[in-house]
Write a protein that holds these residues in place. Sequence first.
Motif, PDB file in Angstrom:
ATOM      1  N   GLN A 414       0.829  -1.201   0.000  1.00 12.59           N
ATOM      2  CA  GLN A 414       0.000   0.000   0.000  1.00 12.59           C
ATOM      3  C   GLN A 414       0.860   1.247   0.000  1.00 12.59           C
ATOM      4  O   GLN A 414       0.560   2.222  -0.703  1.00 12.59           O
ATOM      5  CB  GLN A 414      -0.924  -0.017   1.216  1.00 12.59           C
ATOM      6  CG  GLN A 414      -2.005  -1.085   1.156  1.00 12.59           C
ATOM      7  CD  GLN A 414      -2.797  -1.182   2.435  1.00 12.59           C
ATOM      8  OE1 GLN A 414      -2.384  -0.645   3.484  1.00 12.59           O
ATOM      9  NE2 GLN A 414      -3.933  -1.868   2.393  1.00 12.59           N
ATOM     10  N   GLU A 415       1.930   1.201   0.801  1.00 11.78           N
ATOM     11  CA  GLU A 415       2.843   2.346   0.814  1.00 11.78           C
ATOM     12  C   GLU A 415       3.516   2.513  -0.533  1.00 11.78           C
ATOM     13  O   GLU A 415       3.682   3.630  -1.031  1.00 11.78           O
ATOM     14  CB  GLU A 415       3.892   2.145   1.914  1.00 11.78           C
ATOM     15  CG  GLU A 415       4.895   3.277   2.050  1.00 11.78           C
ATOM     16  CD  GLU A 415       4.259   4.581   2.507  1.00 11.78           C
ATOM     17  OE1 GLU A 415       4.909   5.625   2.391  1.00 11.78           O
ATOM     18  OE2 GLU A 415       3.096   4.552   2.998  1.00 11.78           O
ATOM     19  N   ARG A 416       3.878   1.363  -1.140  1.00 10.96           N
ATOM     20  CA  ARG A 416       4.499   1.434  -2.460  1.00 10.96           C
ATOM     21  C   ARG A 416       3.536   2.016  -3.483  1.00 10.96           C
ATOM     22  O   ARG A 416       3.908   2.867  -4.299  1.00 10.96           O
ATOM     23  CB  ARG A 416       4.922   0.029  -2.901  1.00 10.96           C
ATOM     24  CG  ARG A 416       5.724   0.008  -4.210  1.00 10.96           C
ATOM     25  CD  ARG A 416       5.827  -1.389  -4.747  1.00 10.96           C
ATOM     26  NE  ARG A 416       4.536  -1.873  -5.198  1.00 10.96           N
ATOM     27  CZ  ARG A 416       3.986  -1.526  -6.371  1.00 10.96           C
ATOM     28  NH1 ARG A 416       4.612  -0.702  -7.187  1.00 10.96           N
ATOM     29  NH2 ARG A 416       2.805  -1.998  -6.729  1.00 10.96           N
ATOM     30  N   GLN A 417       2.259   1.583  -3.415  1.00 12.56           N
ATOM     31  CA  GLN A 417       1.265   2.110  -4.340  1.00 12.56           C
ATOM     32  C   GLN A 417       1.026   3.594  -4.098  1.00 12.56           C
ATOM     33  O   GLN A 417       0.841   4.368  -5.045  1.00 12.56           O
ATOM     34  CB  GLN A 417      -0.037   1.330  -4.205  1.00 12.56           C
ATOM     35  CG  GLN A 417       0.062  -0.117  -4.673  1.00 12.56           C
ATOM     36  CD  GLN A 417      -1.223  -0.887  -4.456  1.00 12.56           C
ATOM     37  OE1 GLN A 417      -2.177  -0.357  -3.889  1.00 12.56           O
ATOM     38  NE2 GLN A 417      -1.259  -2.136  -4.890  1.00 12.56           N
ATOM     39  N   ARG A 418       1.007   3.971  -2.803  1.00 16.92           N
ATOM     40  CA  ARG A 418       0.811   5.392  -2.492  1.00 16.92           C
ATOM     41  C   ARG A 418       1.975   6.228  -3.038  1.00 16.92           C
ATOM     42  O   ARG A 418       1.769   7.272  -3.659  1.00 16.92           O
ATOM     43  CB  ARG A 418       0.698   5.583  -0.981  1.00 16.92           C
ATOM     44  CG  ARG A 418       0.329   7.001  -0.561  1.00 16.92           C
ATOM     45  CD  ARG A 418       0.243   7.100   0.945  1.00 16.92           C
ATOM     46  NE  ARG A 418       1.558   6.987   1.551  1.00 16.92           N
ATOM     47  CZ  ARG A 418       2.400   8.021   1.693  1.00 16.92           C
ATOM     48  NH1 ARG A 418       2.052   9.216   1.266  1.00 16.92           N
ATOM     49  NH2 ARG A 418       3.579   7.865   2.253  1.00 16.92           N
ATOM     50  N   LEU A 419       3.191   5.719  -2.816  1.00 18.23           N
ATOM     51  CA  LEU A 419       4.356   6.443  -3.333  1.00 18.23           C
ATOM     52  C   LEU A 419       4.346   6.452  -4.854  1.00 18.23           C
ATOM     53  O   LEU A 419       4.697   7.461  -5.477  1.00 18.23           O
ATOM     54  CB  LEU A 419       5.639   5.799  -2.803  1.00 18.23           C
ATOM     55  CG  LEU A 419       5.881   5.934  -1.297  1.00 18.23           C
ATOM     56  CD1 LEU A 419       7.125   5.179  -0.881  1.00 18.23           C
ATOM     57  CD2 LEU A 419       6.002   7.395  -0.897  1.00 18.23           C
ATOM     58  N   ALA A 420       3.943   5.300  -5.446  1.00 18.58           N
ATOM     59  CA  ALA A 420       3.877   5.241  -6.908  1.00 18.58           C
ATOM     60  C   ALA A 420       2.859   6.235  -7.435  1.00 18.58           C
ATOM     61  O   ALA A 420       3.087   6.902  -8.446  1.00 18.58           O
ATOM     62  CB  ALA A 420       3.539   3.825  -7.362  1.00 18.58           C
ATOM     63  N   ALA A 421       1.703   6.350  -6.737  1.00 16.10           N
ATOM     64  CA  ALA A 421       0.688   7.324  -7.164  1.00 16.10           C
ATOM     65  C   ALA A 421       1.218   8.743  -7.066  1.00 16.10           C
ATOM     66  O   ALA A 421       0.958   9.586  -7.926  1.00 16.10           O
ATOM     67  CB  ALA A 421      -0.570   7.157  -6.313  1.00 16.10           C
ATOM     68  N   ILE A 422       1.980   8.999  -5.980  1.00 18.03           N
ATOM     69  CA  ILE A 422       2.572  10.337  -5.817  1.00 18.03           C
ATOM     70  C   ILE A 422       3.570  10.611  -6.940  1.00 18.03           C
ATOM     71  O   ILE A 422       3.587  11.688  -7.540  1.00 18.03           O
ATOM     72  CB  ILE A 422       3.232  10.449  -4.438  1.00 18.03           C
ATOM     73  CG1 ILE A 422       2.165  10.394  -3.328  1.00 18.03           C
ATOM     74  CG2 ILE A 422       4.043  11.738  -4.332  1.00 18.03           C
ATOM     75  CD1 ILE A 422       2.726  10.348  -1.936  1.00 18.03           C
ATOM     76  N   LEU A 423       4.414   9.602  -7.223  1.00 15.63           N
ATOM     77  CA  LEU A 423       5.415   9.778  -8.264  1.00 15.63           C
ATOM     78  C   LEU A 423       4.765   9.982  -9.629  1.00 15.63           C
ATOM     79  O   LEU A 423       5.236  10.780 -10.437  1.00 15.63           O
ATOM     80  CB  LEU A 423       6.348   8.561  -8.307  1.00 15.63           C
ATOM     81  CG  LEU A 423       7.243   8.344  -7.081  1.00 15.63           C
ATOM     82  CD1 LEU A 423       8.109   7.114  -7.276  1.00 15.63           C
ATOM     83  CD2 LEU A 423       8.119   9.560  -6.812  1.00 15.63           C
ATOM     84  N   GLU A 424       3.665   9.252  -9.869  1.00 15.07           N
ATOM     85  CA  GLU A 424       2.990   9.396 -11.156  1.00 15.07           C
ATOM     86  C   GLU A 424       2.251  10.723 -11.256  1.00 15.07           C
ATOM     87  O   GLU A 424       2.035  11.243 -12.344  1.00 15.07           O
ATOM     88  CB  GLU A 424       2.025   8.225 -11.377  1.00 15.07           C
ATOM     89  CG  GLU A 424       2.708   6.884 -11.589  1.00 15.07           C
ATOM     90  CD  GLU A 424       3.633   6.871 -12.793  1.00 15.07           C
ATOM     91  OE1 GLU A 424       3.249   7.422 -13.844  1.00 15.07           O
ATOM     92  OE2 GLU A 424       4.752   6.362 -12.680  1.00 15.07           O
ATOM     93  N   ALA A 425       1.818  11.247 -10.109  1.00 13.78           N
ATOM     94  CA  ALA A 425       1.045  12.496 -10.122  1.00 13.78           C
ATOM     95  C   ALA A 425       1.934  13.726 -10.165  1.00 13.78           C
ATOM     96  O   ALA A 425       1.480  14.797 -10.558  1.00 13.78           O
ATOM     97  CB  ALA A 425       0.131  12.559  -8.891  1.00 13.78           C
ATOM     98  N   THR A 426       3.194  13.602  -9.741  1.00 15.44           N
ATOM     99  CA  THR A 426       4.054  14.787  -9.693  1.00 15.44           C
ATOM    100  C   THR A 426       4.376  15.280 -11.091  1.00 15.44           C
ATOM    101  O   THR A 426       4.392  14.513 -12.057  1.00 15.44           O
ATOM    102  CB  THR A 426       5.361  14.469  -8.939  1.00 15.44           C
ATOM    103  OG1 THR A 426       6.158  15.656  -8.851  1.00 15.44           O
ATOM    104  CG2 THR A 426       6.168  13.410  -9.674  1.00 15.44           C
ATOM    105  N   SER A 427       4.582  16.553 -11.209  1.00 13.58           N
ATOM    106  CA  SER A 427       4.901  17.151 -12.508  1.00 13.58           C
ATOM    107  C   SER A 427       6.390  17.101 -12.810  1.00 13.58           C
ATOM    108  O   SER A 427       6.799  17.475 -13.902  1.00 13.58           O
ATOM    109  CB  SER A 427       4.426  18.608 -12.536  1.00 13.58           C
ATOM    110  OG  SER A 427       5.046  19.358 -11.506  1.00 13.58           O
ATOM    111  N   ASP A 428       7.205  16.645 -11.859  1.00 13.98           N
ATOM    112  CA  ASP A 428       8.637  16.530 -12.075  1.00 13.98           C
ATOM    113  C   ASP A 428       8.971  15.171 -12.674  1.00 13.98           C
ATOM    114  O   ASP A 428       8.252  14.189 -12.471  1.00 13.98           O
ATOM    115  CB  ASP A 428       9.404  16.696 -10.759  1.00 13.98           C
ATOM    116  CG  ASP A 428       9.262  18.090 -10.190  1.00 13.98           C
ATOM    117  OD1 ASP A 428       8.997  19.011 -10.979  1.00 13.98           O
ATOM    118  OD2 ASP A 428       9.418  18.254  -8.973  1.00 13.98           O
ATOM    119  N   LEU A 429      10.081  15.107 -13.408  1.00 13.13           N
ATOM    120  CA  LEU A 429      10.583  13.827 -13.895  1.00 13.13           C
ATOM    121  C   LEU A 429      11.176  13.064 -12.727  1.00 13.13           C
ATOM    122  O   LEU A 429      12.022  13.584 -11.998  1.00 13.13           O
ATOM    123  CB  LEU A 429      11.643  14.051 -14.977  1.00 13.13           C
ATOM    124  CG  LEU A 429      12.300  12.809 -15.593  1.00 13.13           C
ATOM    125  CD1 LEU A 429      12.730  13.092 -17.030  1.00 13.13           C
ATOM    126  CD2 LEU A 429      13.499  12.308 -14.810  1.00 13.13           C
TER     127      LEU A 429
END
Length: 922
Positions: A414-429
Amino acid sequence: MRCGFIALSLFAAVVAGAAQAAPRVVRVGIYENPPKLQAGEQGQPSGILGDLLTEMARLKRWKLEPVPCDWDRCLRLLEDGQIDLMPDVAYNDTRAQRFDFHNVPALPSWSQVYRRPGAELQSVLDLEGKRVVVLEGSVQQEHLAGLLNSFGLRAELVPVKSFDQAFSMVATGWADAVAANRYSGDAAASRYGLTASSLVFLPSKLYFATDKGSNADLLADIDALLDVWQNDANSFYFQTLARWGHQTTGPRVPQAFWWGLAVVLGLLVLALGFLALLRSEVARQTLALRDSEQRFRNLAENSADWIWEHDLLGRHTYSNPGVTAILGYRVEAFLATDAATLVHPDDLALFEDTHQKSRARRIGWRNIVIRWRHQDGSYRVLESNAQPVLDAKGELQGFQGVDRDITARVQAEQERQRLAAILEATSDLVGMADPEGHLTYLNVAGRALLGLGPEAPLPKTIANVHPRWASDIILGKGLQMAVRDGRWSGETAVLGPDGREIPVSQLILSHKDPQGKLLFLSTIMRDVRASREAELAVRESEERLRLALAAACQGLYDLDLTTGVAKVSPEYATMLGYDPATFQESSASWRDRMHPDDRPTTLRVFEDYLAGRLQEYRVEFRQQTREGGWKWILSLGRIQARAADGRPLRMLGTHTDIDAIKSAEAALRELNTTLEVRVAERTAELTAANQELESFAYAVSHDLRAPLRAMSGFSSALQEDHSASLSSEAKTYLEQIVLAGRKMTDLVEGLLTLARSTRGDLRMDRVDVSALAQQHLADLAAAEPARRVSVEVDQGLTVQGDERMISSVLDNLLDNAWKYTGTTAQPEIRVQACAADGLSGFCVSDNGAGFDMAHAARLFKAFQRLHRQDEFPGIGIGLATVQRIVQRHGGQIRAQGVPGQGARFSVLLPNKPDQREQESTT
């Protein structure tokens, strides 16, 4: 003897056939997998299968051409037809679709897992969380992947190119275990100090393989030789096995022989020792069962998993101590509890449905995830696997199962998915790379920045998509610094989808294990184009503000109301003659520089504003400059921050230099005083001049009237009494004298009318314009009954003014309209309401002779006319009189005309109170 003879005869026939066959070149794939297959000192095939192949080549007159390759590449070369033969290939259905195999197995084999010291591997469940090395493309990799998936285990399979690399990775601690066939595994485990685990799987038979549909003759020859060799205990086949340290059960004996022998021995055993054998077997089975039960109990009691058993009603009849470790309940207390009451309410339907279907179908379940309530009230996530318990008659008695606590794994996921969602949502590379710098992850923003689609393969390294990265980061030592210090930040550039360079700010982080070994790298890049443009815009805005402040002689201040310290713009310091670099402002210094006469009022306004008694802070005061002079300042301010209790904390505002304005105001006041005196003097002069002008007008009119009356009287008498004796020329002269006298009389009357229009007090009444217009038009129509004029007068037209003078205005305008429509075929006169510029009134329009707007300025001048006397008679006094009356009322008279199309005169008056209403109110 007969069998041996047959074998030798067959072998001789094979050898003889080989001697007669033509030599051929056989390309053989060689990869390192000792002791089964390896390259010899000269590169020739070696090992068990290599030596067998070399002997086959000698007998069949093949010329072997070894092709070195790793396992996966060897298979690709075989499939592409670039090699003819590949040793050491395990048969399965998938490979049978790609390759051809002979019939007689070359070697029997199985696979086994070898572990490093300290790694616990007792069952397949112990692979959870382990890192296992496999040969890339091998059957071990395929089988373990399916096995892990079926058990729902999360273990990492690491494919490599060679077994030496695989066993070396485990020996150095990089991985926990390695899977290999028993030939390679036993030898390598001994060299690298690994231990064979109890995980044995995938019994298999090894063959020589060829490309599909090719080299069938090679496979036939191999089958023939293997069949002969494996039936002879002294053959080259068994000698080779012995030489490489492996023994087999000996040659294959004809099956009929073994059947006969089995029948004989069976009858003998039955006849001589059936009873003894039966007793021994019972005793052995009993002991084995007891040992098995004890082993199971030891395993169950010491397992970290929850092992349980329950009946068909769902009542737990057994539980190991794992329930205490996982859920916190003592075994006895748990067995006395209804298990369903401990299941999470959201999972209860799944729990009951699983048990119901399993009872109905007499099957177990796999990988069912249920949340159970811990004794402390929290919930644990358990993954359950179970199988049915059947009695001797095959009747279902209940279920046995193992539940594993995967709470940490689920939370981590769940933490990995949350972090993955954050990474996918961020506007930075955001990207990740392995220790060698190969990209393993790139988020959506990164793909968009680099122009990569969602399904496009990742570039090998970031340097592949923007060359500057290599020079800035790698050659610039940025990557080395990140690995050494844990992080590096700086600026570089990437290439966008259009090939243009995009400036970015970059952060590189290195991630290491507790021993300091580099695990992976991560990077964050931010497109700084917008921020650079914003910075440029801010600088430009600040420069424009600075220029505006300087041009407006204005400075800014930011006052901390708690400390009294103020930050001011350079313009304020310059305004007072100070150096902005050294100027410091505070509430105290501001008060000290203030003019003593202004200080009380200014401070009172300041305190009242802070206390909320004033809505705005606006005050003017004088500040002392550095040279000692005084400068007027306009100060504006607003509270920008307050404490929780409403107390003001911060105030922003402006100080504006109004010294020049104050000087101008003083000069203006002095000028106004002078102008008032001059206006009074001029008014007196004008009053005297008007009085003199009026006296002159009356005097002139009185003095002119007497001779005009005499001249008119004598001319009339002359015409009446002596007309017959006068010549025609004398009569003409006499008529001109009469006409001149009449015109002179009209001019005198007009002059008196003009003088009266500006004399006397105005009486402001509500004047009914509609009634006056209708009356005057009726009088005009009665005077000339032969004329037919279309008249239109709006009803209810009223204005504020002196009724006598407004009537004169209306009479003059209507007389002109009546006169100048005299030659119009269908004359029209209209009286309507009109308004403009905040004034309202009435307008008189006609469709008569009109006038040229280029000469409109002459209309309202006395005795000025735009038409000849013979066209339209008149003396040019009417419109001048109208203008003076309208101006005395504070209004305007406007004229519009078009030659031959008519004219329009608008009388616009201010709305003033009715004098009679004022008097009645008073």
